[in-house]
Design an enzyme around this catalytic site. Sequence first.
Site, short mmCIF file in Angstrom:
data_model
loop_
_atom_site.label_atom_id
_atom_site.label_comp_id
_atom_site.label_asym_id
_atom_site.label_seq_id
_atom_site.Cartn_x
_atom_site.Cartn_y
_atom_site.Cartn_z
N ASP A 143 -69.31 -1.29 -34.72
CA ASP A 143 -69.70 -0.29 -35.71
C ASP A 143 -68.50 0.13 -36.58
OD1 ASP A 143 -71.92 1.67 -36.46
OD2 ASP A 143 -70.31 3.08 -35.98
N GLU B 106 -69.66 -4.68 -38.62
CA GLU B 106 -70.40 -3.89 -39.60
C GLU B 106 -69.40 -3.32 -40.59
OE1 GLU B 106 -72.51 0.02 -40.94
OE2 GLU B 106 -70.93 -0.01 -39.43
C1 NOJ Z 1 -72.96 2.76 -38.96
C2 NOJ Z 1 -74.29 2.81 -38.28
O1 NOJ Z 1 -75.07 1.72 -38.74
C3 NOJ Z 1 -74.92 4.14 -38.63
O2 NOJ Z 1 -76.25 4.20 -38.18
C4 NOJ Z 1 -74.08 5.25 -38.04
O3 NOJ Z 1 -74.59 6.50 -38.47
C5 NOJ Z 1 -72.62 5.13 -38.51
N1 NOJ Z 1 -72.10 3.81 -38.42
C6 NOJ Z 1 -71.74 6.03 -37.67
O4 NOJ Z 1 -71.57 5.48 -36.40
#
Ligand code: NOJ
Length: 568
Positions: A229, A271
């Site tokens: 993430d 991500e």
């Molecule tokens: C990216 C995630 O996809 C999202 O859902 C989340 O709120 C943020 N990162 C914070 O972790």
Amino acid sequence: MNKISWLFVRVLFFAFSYSKVFAQDNQPTDQVPWYKNSFFYNIEVGTFKDSNQDGIGDFRGLISELDYLDSLGIDAIWLAPFYPSPRKDDGYDVLDYYGVDAKYGTAADVKEFFEQAHRRGIKIITDVVLNHTSIEHPWFEASRRDVKSPYRDWYVWQSERPKDADKGMVFPGVQKETWTYDSIAQQYYFHRFYVFQPDLNYRNTAVQQEAFKIMRFWLRQGVDGYRLDAVPFIIDIPETGSENPQRMMDLVPQMRSVMEEEKPGALMLGEANLSPEENKDYFGENNSGMQMMFNFYVNQYLFYALASQKIKLLIKAIEETKEKPEAAQWGHFLRNHDEIDLARLKDRQRREVYQRFGPDTTMQLYDRGIRRRLAPMLQNNKQIRFAYHLLFSLPGTPVIRYGEEIGMGDNLELKERLAVRTPMQWSAAPQGGFTQAAKAFRPVIDKGPYSYKNVNVASQLKDPHSLLNFIKSTAALRKEYPEIGLGKFEVLKTNSKYVLAIHYQYKDKSLLSLHNFSDRPQRFKVKGELLKAKQLLSVTDGSTAIPQDITLDGYGFEWYKTSSDSIK
Ligand code: NOJ
């Protein structure tokens, strides 16, 4: 031992040593990394299937649906955070990285889930949220309460409010600032995301070591990799600016080494919504970084193309993201669990997408995106199939989210991104078959055309023409044509401005993928030396065509075999 068996033993021994040498060199002859030509499916345990009738999905429920997932033809599950958490950001606010939220089951249930998935040949990728913790995490408690605690330096503190404290928010409109005063610590702490998600300080090597420990931990429990993430924010140095901070790029290959050491071949899926140039740094030199990155860049231009029928920018984005290490792969998606992020589009282009897909302000989010599911946006059944076929045709690994396969809708009454996180619709039974409790913890969609009474797995399984069966057969067909996932590609010119033509080549095989973005039929020719005089053979119905004269319906699509020997 007679001569023949001795010879057999020698041949076996030779073959074994040969394969080991290649494995050690990390250059397997014919082996490709598993994720390169796979199909990923994203699940939230809590909204998938409830087994104990408390209204919340759980691991036992998930296990009970593994046969269904297997029948879809998926290769890997990307599992959203299931760790103990106050769930103010749906689990992306972690309280204990080594635990399992009791609402979802026990550690034994999780292990069984991993085992049962593996038995079916399905890999598991879990979300790992390393950039920040929950504000309630014991590390933060220790950090804020005692200036002398070793945990003080686990987070990012400043005595003065930085000048750019109101810059660099990921959730503008909802989040006011990135530096907030903590009256207990009497200092400001940095949070890239919500105020309840303080960022960890990765300049501190103890924090780095803890992150590595977490990564090792779940690999040992059986996961096959991570969706990492918020990668750019893990490695940024907030004190160097909220908007354009310096980054510790070295951390990415370090994490990769930890993964390789613990479980060779384990996947790091990043991500990060980046420009093509920045993406290269995250893939790293010689495949030393992320093996897979979500292609957010293509995603935004794809939505622009779907909304406007103009494909030039989409083609440009596909070409701009062509370069990557051989072993690496893109993760392509249409929708995920967040908003569609359209921040890279020009204002006028974004307005065009809003107008077509999210005209009401309740459908928009964070001044840059749309918080709807795909089905209600596209409405037109034909364009939905077109979009999924396109997803399976892009150079990369297709990733879908639970419920997409049946065309689930959204609930705009729920706040922010929860709109696209409603419980899975299994059948027309009360609560959509998600739970037998009188009420689900989050409302099931029970009104309108996307109600579980109209859109559910049970009815679509029975209907050979359903979206579910279309996605299943497209996924199966894609497996037969590894050219897309494994081959090299070239975007070919056509004389229709609406037709995207991608030519894939892998070993002696080649495939031409065609998509007509217009709602009207197109008759066109595909240009380029490559296809001259070759006949094309449709992989779906066996019909033939020549590159000089092809017709596609409005929102029509086709995969054609192009290698002369395979179409005899
Ligand atoms: C990216 C995630 O996809 C999202 O859902 C989340 O709120 C943020 N990162 C914070 O972790």
